[in-house]
Scaffold this active site. Structure first.
Site, PDB file in Angstrom:
ATOM      1  N   ARG A  43      43.284  25.374  30.174  1.00 27.76           N
ATOM      2  CA  ARG A  43      43.803  26.200  29.077  1.00 27.76           C
ATOM      3  C   ARG A  43      43.463  27.669  29.287  1.00 27.76           C
ATOM      4  NH1 ARG A  43      45.552  22.805  24.808  1.00 27.76           N
ATOM      5  NH2 ARG A  43      44.435  20.823  24.854  1.00 27.76           N
ATOM      6  N   ASP A  44      44.442  28.531  29.012  1.00 25.79           N
ATOM      7  CA  ASP A  44      44.219  29.979  29.056  1.00 25.79           C
ATOM      8  C   ASP A  44      43.231  30.362  27.950  1.00 25.79           C
ATOM      9  OD1 ASP A  44      46.107  32.561  30.265  1.00 25.79           O
ATOM     10  OD2 ASP A  44      44.714  32.938  28.607  1.00 25.79           O
ATOM     11  N   ILE A  45      42.319  31.248  28.275  1.00 23.91           N
ATOM     12  CA  ILE A  45      41.264  31.633  27.333  1.00 23.91           C
ATOM     13  C   ILE A  45      41.812  32.505  26.185  1.00 23.91           C
ATOM     14  CG2 ILE A  45      40.430  33.793  28.405  1.00 23.91           C
ATOM     15  CD1 ILE A  45      37.584  32.515  28.246  1.00 23.91           C
ATOM     16  N   ASN A  90      53.112  35.968  37.264  1.00 20.89           N
ATOM     17  CA  ASN A  90      53.122  37.424  37.276  1.00 20.89           C
ATOM     18  C   ASN A  90      52.628  37.917  38.626  1.00 20.89           C
ATOM     19  OD1 ASN A  90      53.895  37.576  34.517  1.00 20.89           O
ATOM     20  ND2 ASN A  90      51.773  37.247  33.887  1.00 20.89           N
ATOM     21  N   VAL A 145      44.587  38.530  37.059  1.00 23.00           N
ATOM     22  CA  VAL A 145      43.661  37.728  37.866  1.00 23.00           C
ATOM     23  C   VAL A 145      44.349  37.479  39.209  1.00 23.00           C
ATOM     24  CG1 VAL A 145      42.388  35.567  38.070  1.00 23.00           C
ATOM     25  CG2 VAL A 145      42.638  36.644  35.825  1.00 23.00           C
ATOM     26  N   HIS A 188      48.626  31.938  39.845  1.00 21.74           N
ATOM     27  CA  HIS A 188      48.590  30.942  38.778  1.00 21.74           C
ATOM     28  C   HIS A 188      49.952  30.877  38.117  1.00 21.74           C
ATOM     29  CE1 HIS A 188      47.039  34.853  37.495  1.00 21.74           C
ATOM     30  NE2 HIS A 188      47.696  34.661  36.360  1.00 21.74           N
ATOM     31  N   HIS A 241      51.818  30.046  34.708  1.00 15.95           N
ATOM     32  CA  HIS A 241      51.608  29.884  33.268  1.00 15.95           C
ATOM     33  C   HIS A 241      52.570  28.824  32.735  1.00 15.95           C
ATOM     34  CE1 HIS A 241      49.418  33.816  32.444  1.00 15.95           C
ATOM     35  NE2 HIS A 241      49.963  34.108  33.605  1.00 15.95           N
TER      36      HIS A 241
END
Ligand code: AMP
Ligand code: ZN
Length: 113
Positions: free
Chosen positions: A28-30, A86, A95, A99, A101
């Site tokens: 999970r994204d923070i 991205n 980051v 990754h 999303h």
């Protein structure tokens, strides 16, 4: 290498992990931007999309399949979802370990901001 997502993959830093296999991990994204916001990363370090090579083609496919399978598991596949990556400054990458999303649980706007 001092990489946040390598550390999550190596379990040196905690994350809320929803998906794991030998090549890919999903957590999970923070700072979630939707009711479901999960990041899928390769276990190997690739900084940006610009560093992708032909040898990574299967791995990128695995990121997509992991996102799709997680969307099914979460019960959001039928309503739909968005996946995106991205790249660098204009893409909004913060980051530098690639990754994917997965955003779901609400209707997404278009065009993106
Ligand atoms: P991007 O802007 O595409 O590079 O996405 C990076 C994402 O990583 C952002 O959505 C952040 O909220 C997320 N993020 C940063 N640190 C962490 C962390 N420790 N655990 C989970 N997600 C994180
Ligand atoms: Zn890394």
């Amino acid at each position: 290498m001092d990489c946040l997502f390598c550390k999550i993959s190596n379990k040196e830093i905690d994350a809320d992990i929803l998906y794991e296999d030998e090549d890919v991990i999903g957590f999970r994204d923070i700072h979630p931007q939707a009711p479901y916001h999960i990041l899928f990363i390769p276990r190997i370090h690739v900084s940006t999309l610009n560093e992708l090579e032909t040898e990574h083609a299967t791995l990128v496919g695995k990121l997509t399949l992991a996102a799709k399978n997680t969307a099914l598991k979460l019960g959001v596949a039928e309503d739909g979802y968005r996946i995106l990556m991205n790249c660098n400054n204009h893409g909004g990458q913060t980051v530098f370990h690639i990754h994917l999303h997965l955003l779901a649980g609400r209707r997404m706007g278009w065009p993106p901001g």
